[in-house]
Design a protein around this motif. Structure first.
Motif, PDB file in Angstrom:
ATOM      1  N   PHE A   1      -5.983  -4.189   2.237  1.00  0.00           N
ATOM      2  CA  PHE A   1      -4.929  -3.406   1.588  1.00  0.00           C
ATOM      3  C   PHE A   1      -5.188  -1.917   1.752  1.00  0.00           C
ATOM      4  CE2 PHE A   1      -3.677  -0.816  -2.047  1.00  0.00           C
ATOM      5  CZ  PHE A   1      -2.294  -0.883  -1.900  1.00  0.00           C
ATOM      6  N   HIS A   2      -6.439  -1.493   1.567  1.00  0.00           N
ATOM      7  CA  HIS A   2      -6.748  -0.068   1.690  1.00  0.00           C
ATOM      8  C   HIS A   2      -6.452   0.429   3.099  1.00  0.00           C
ATOM      9  CE1 HIS A   2      -9.024   3.722   1.698  1.00  0.00           C
ATOM     10  NE2 HIS A   2      -8.833   3.711   0.382  1.00  0.00           N
TER      11      HIS A   2
ATOM     12  N   LEU B   1      -0.688  -9.735   5.907  1.00  0.00           N
ATOM     13  CA  LEU B   1      -0.485  -8.888   4.740  1.00  0.00           C
ATOM     14  C   LEU B   1       0.716  -7.982   4.987  1.00  0.00           C
ATOM     15  CD1 LEU B   1      -1.333  -7.624   2.011  1.00  0.00           C
ATOM     16  CD2 LEU B   1      -2.894  -6.140   3.306  1.00  0.00           C
TER      17      LEU B   1
ATOM     18  N   GLU C   1      -0.805  -8.837  -3.830  1.00  0.00           N
ATOM     19  CA  GLU C   1      -0.408  -8.715  -2.426  1.00  0.00           C
ATOM     20  C   GLU C   1       0.715  -9.682  -2.076  1.00  0.00           C
ATOM     21  OE1 GLU C   1      -4.396  -7.689   0.007  1.00  0.00           O
ATOM     22  OE2 GLU C   1      -4.544  -9.466  -1.269  1.00  0.00           O
TER      23      GLU C   1
ATOM     24  N   GLY D   1       1.300  -4.523  -0.773  1.00  0.00           N
ATOM     25  CA  GLY D   1       0.327  -4.670  -1.847  1.00  0.00           C
ATOM     26  C   GLY D   1       0.522  -3.633  -2.930  1.00  0.00           C
TER      27      GLY D   1
ATOM     28  N   LEU E   1      -5.557  -6.183  -7.822  1.00  0.00           N
ATOM     29  CA  LEU E   1      -4.824  -6.101  -6.563  1.00  0.00           C
ATOM     30  C   LEU E   1      -3.840  -7.258  -6.468  1.00  0.00           C
ATOM     31  CD1 LEU E   1      -4.352  -5.002  -3.673  1.00  0.00           C
ATOM     32  CD2 LEU E   1      -6.280  -6.438  -2.932  1.00  0.00           C
TER      33      LEU E   1
END
Length: 310
Positions: free
Chosen positions: A180-181, A224, A217, A227, A215
């Motif tokens: 996600f980052h 992905l 998502e 998120g 988190l």
């Protein structure tokens, strides 16, 4: 009589106890959160005591002759217990001003906790700022809705949610922060920006506050698409970070994710905060960003900043 003294590491338990029992403190004011970037700031925090009992704390750092409350936090301000009422708050500000003047400080930049994050009414500090002649120097616009009131989404947003469901998008909670980052950094790079926290910092903070930093998502298969990092303050939750890939934007993945957070995951909460939609020190409204938040049923709350010349 109230007394003011600098915070030292041995005060951590007392500090955190004040925050936990306060009317306006959040886990952002806990020392385990504040001190993750202690190497970047010269701490100037204060404890306010009444006959030796801590009744308030002031998260703060110093740079030159300026003290900020707090430059490393979204908001700082005086975190007050229920024992600190209006008259004593005025006294506390007198003591705070005298302490910093004696230390050679020329001004204080003060970011009060916005009222939506208060556990009980706690705006005595705003009145005290008025009394000491502080001036409003910045105002940002944030967007907040009330999940318990089941606010209606716009037709456009409902269609986006339906589109995501039809495309096979599903949601889950609590995965690895790194993918996600990376997505977040990629999205922000297009706007010449970077995440406030590095991936390592975000992972560290989640390890310290696993129930408060969550988190969520959205995926299609193993991909992905979107998120949200949510800061859970109890009665209020806040989306600290939101991001969607190009594919996620095309199929409405973030709309589905946020729709489920508001209508299901956090449906019993009093407030759901999307954060600010302003730029250029609050003077420019990002019309597209705020409209996106308003399409979920959110309306405006301001985040203010004051300057107190000592």
């Amino acid at each position: 009589m109230l007394t003011v003294r600098p915070y030292v590491a041995a005060d951590e338990a007392r500090w955190d106890a004040v925050v936990a029992a306060s009317r306006n403190g959040t886990f952002l004011h806990r020392r385990a959160y504040m001190d993750y970037h202690a190497d970047r700031f010269t701490d100037a925090s204060l404890l306010i005591e009444d006959d030796g009992e801590a009744v308030a704390v002031l998260p703060a750092n110093r740079a030159g002759d300026t003290v900020s409350s707090h430059a490393g936090l979204t908001y700082g301000g005086l975190v007050a217990s229920r024992a600190l009422r209006a008259g004593r708050t005025l006294e506390a500000f007198e003591r705070i001003g005298a302490h910093y003047r004696g230390a050679g400080v020329g001004r204080i930049v003060y970011k009060p906790v916005p009222h939506v994050f208060h556990a009980a009414a706690a705006e005595e500090d705003l009145y005290a700022l008025h009394c000491v002649g502080a001036t409003l120097v910045r105002r940002d616009l944030s967007s907040v809705l009330a999940p318990v009131e089941k606010p209606p989404m716009s037709g456009m947003r409902r269609r986006a949610v339906a589109k995501a469901r039809a495309a096979g998008v599903t949601t889950r909670t609590g995965g690895d922060m790194a993918p996600f980052h990376a997505l977040l950094a990629e999205v922000l790079r297009r706007h010449d920006a970077t995440p406030t926290h590095t991936c390592a910092e975000l992972q560290l903070l989640r390890s310290r506050f696993p129930a408060q930093i969550v988190l969520h998502e959205a995926f299609r298969g193993g991909e992905l698409l979107a998120g949200a990092v949510v800061y859970d303050f109890g009665r209020v939750v806040h989306t600290q970070y939101l991001a969607a890939s190009a594919a996620g934007r095309a199929c409405g993945a973030l709309s589905l994710l946020l729709g489920e957070l508001v209508a299901d995951v956090y449906a019993a909460r009093q407030r759901f905060s999307f954060g600010i939609s302003t730029e250029d020190e609050g003077r420019l409204l990002n019309a597209g960003l705020v409209a996106q938040k308003e399409s979920f049923g959110a309306h405006a709350v301001v985040h203010d900043r004051y300057e107190w010349v000592l």
